[in-house]
Motif scaffolding. Structure first.
Motif, PDB file in Angstrom:
ATOM      1  N   THR A 166       0.819  -1.206   0.000  1.00 25.51           N
ATOM      2  CA  THR A 166       0.000   0.000   0.000  1.00 25.51           C
ATOM      3  C   THR A 166       0.856   1.261   0.000  1.00 25.51           C
ATOM      4  O   THR A 166       0.585   2.218  -0.747  1.00 25.51           O
ATOM      5  CB  THR A 166      -0.931   0.005   1.228  1.00 25.51           C
ATOM      6  N   LEU A 167       1.893   1.267   0.814  1.00 27.76           N
ATOM      7  CA  LEU A 167       2.772   2.439   0.868  1.00 27.76           C
ATOM      8  C   LEU A 167       3.437   2.681  -0.480  1.00 27.76           C
ATOM      9  O   LEU A 167       3.580   3.825  -0.925  1.00 27.76           O
ATOM     10  CB  LEU A 167       3.824   2.250   1.960  1.00 27.76           C
ATOM     11  N   GLY A 168       3.851   1.590  -1.123  1.00 28.51           N
ATOM     12  CA  GLY A 168       4.447   1.739  -2.444  1.00 28.51           C
ATOM     13  C   GLY A 168       3.437   2.209  -3.473  1.00 28.51           C
ATOM     14  O   GLY A 168       3.748   3.039  -4.342  1.00 28.51           O
ATOM     15  N   ALA A 169       2.207   1.719  -3.377  1.00 30.43           N
ATOM     16  CA  ALA A 169       1.187   2.037  -4.372  1.00 30.43           C
ATOM     17  C   ALA A 169       0.708   3.478  -4.279  1.00 30.43           C
ATOM     18  O   ALA A 169       0.230   4.052  -5.269  1.00 30.43           O
ATOM     19  CB  ALA A 169      -0.003   1.092  -4.208  1.00 30.43           C
ATOM     20  N   ILE A 170       0.800   4.072  -3.093  1.00 25.20           N
ATOM     21  CA  ILE A 170       0.325   5.448  -2.922  1.00 25.20           C
ATOM     22  C   ILE A 170       1.118   6.424  -3.791  1.00 25.20           C
ATOM     23  O   ILE A 170       0.559   7.398  -4.330  1.00 25.20           O
ATOM     24  CB  ILE A 170       0.412   5.857  -1.438  1.00 25.20           C
ATOM     25  N   LEU A 171       2.406   6.158  -3.987  1.00 24.45           N
ATOM     26  CA  LEU A 171       3.263   7.080  -4.749  1.00 24.45           C
ATOM     27  C   LEU A 171       2.757   7.297  -6.175  1.00 24.45           C
ATOM     28  O   LEU A 171       2.534   8.448  -6.578  1.00 24.45           O
ATOM     29  CB  LEU A 171       4.704   6.570  -4.754  1.00 24.45           C
ATOM     30  N   PRO A 172       2.577   6.247  -6.975  1.00 23.12           N
ATOM     31  CA  PRO A 172       2.100   6.504  -8.343  1.00 23.12           C
ATOM     32  C   PRO A 172       0.688   7.079  -8.391  1.00 23.12           C
ATOM     33  O   PRO A 172       0.369   7.831  -9.322  1.00 23.12           O
ATOM     34  CB  PRO A 172       2.150   5.105  -8.997  1.00 23.12           C
TER      35      PRO A 172
END
Length: 243
Positions: A166-172
């Motif tokens: 989730t943390l990674g996905a928030i960026l894009p």
């Protein structure tokens, strides 16, 4: 004062017994974040190749985030549950053998230390002292490299995996939605490539690998994924198949 003081840890040398597992968890978290960055970025960029509608992009991105996080959590839960069940079964088997065959288990422990290079007398002394202190831990450590107090938790693994994704996905998601429409795709490309380079570098640092090569590898892979989905989105949009 003790005649045999405890040796002090050398500066810069970690001596925590759970260090290896903590590093593995950290590396798994970085890989989970990396998956979140790439998969969600590829989807939102692909949708942006078809339409500039923010609602459609947001819907696709959130769906990818939620679905990906749940999928990662389920996969990690199943995998770690199997590992945990195996560890618990091995621990119980060893405990039962120690209760039913203590002399045979002592001889087995001594034989293992002889195989490591100790003399028969020293190996037997070591085996006897370790057995007197904690027989189960001694056998689990040398026979299976298992710590009975450090059995992995499937729920913890699943939660950590979902959070990392989730943390990674928030960026894009933020990169594609916040800039002006004409800047969305370029900003997303740059943000994702930089983030992937950082995760690749950190992962290699933790694992002791070549940092530049690792960072370059994930950056190139991410760039290919984004370019491919954006081109596909443009082709589908231009062809009228998707409007």
């Amino acid at each position: 004062m003790s005649a045999h003081p405890e040796p002090a840890a050398h500066d810069g040398e970690p001596h925590r017994p759970d260090l290896a597992q903590r590093l593995n968890w950290l590396r798994a978290g970085i890989l989970g974040a990396n998956d979140g960055i790439v998969s969600v970025a590829a989807i939102v960029v692909g949708v942006a190749g078809v339409t500039s509608n923010s609602g459609a992009i947001l819907t696709a991105g959130v769906a990818a985030l939620v679905g990906g996080a749940i999928s990662m959590a389920l996969g990690e839960y199943v995998s770690v549950s199997s590992q945990s069940d195996s560890q618990k079964a091995l621990i119980e088997k060893e405990r039962r053998e120690l209760e039913e065959q203590p002399e045979e288990e002592l001889a087995e422990l001594a034989a293992m230390y002889r195989a490591k290079g100790l003399s028969p007398e020293t190996a037997l002394n070591v085996a006897e002292e370790l057995t007197a202190h904690d027989a189960l831990s001694a056998h689990l450590s040398i026979e299976m490299n298992i710590d009975q107090d450090d059995v992995v938790s499937a729920w913890h693994a699943a939660l950590a995996s979902a959070i990392a994704f989730t943390l990674g996905a928030i960026l894009p998601l933020l990169a594609i939605l916040l800039p002006p429409e004409s800047w969305r795709v370029p900003v997303t490309f740059v943000a994702v490539i930089v983030a992937l380079g950082l995760t690749g570098w950190i992962g290699a640092y933790i694992g002791g690998g070549n940092r530049v090569r690792a960072a370059t590898r994930v950056m190139v892979g991410g760039a290919v994924a984004l370019a491919a989905t954006f081109i596909i989105g443009n082709v589908l949009g231009a062809s009228g198949i998707v409007s």
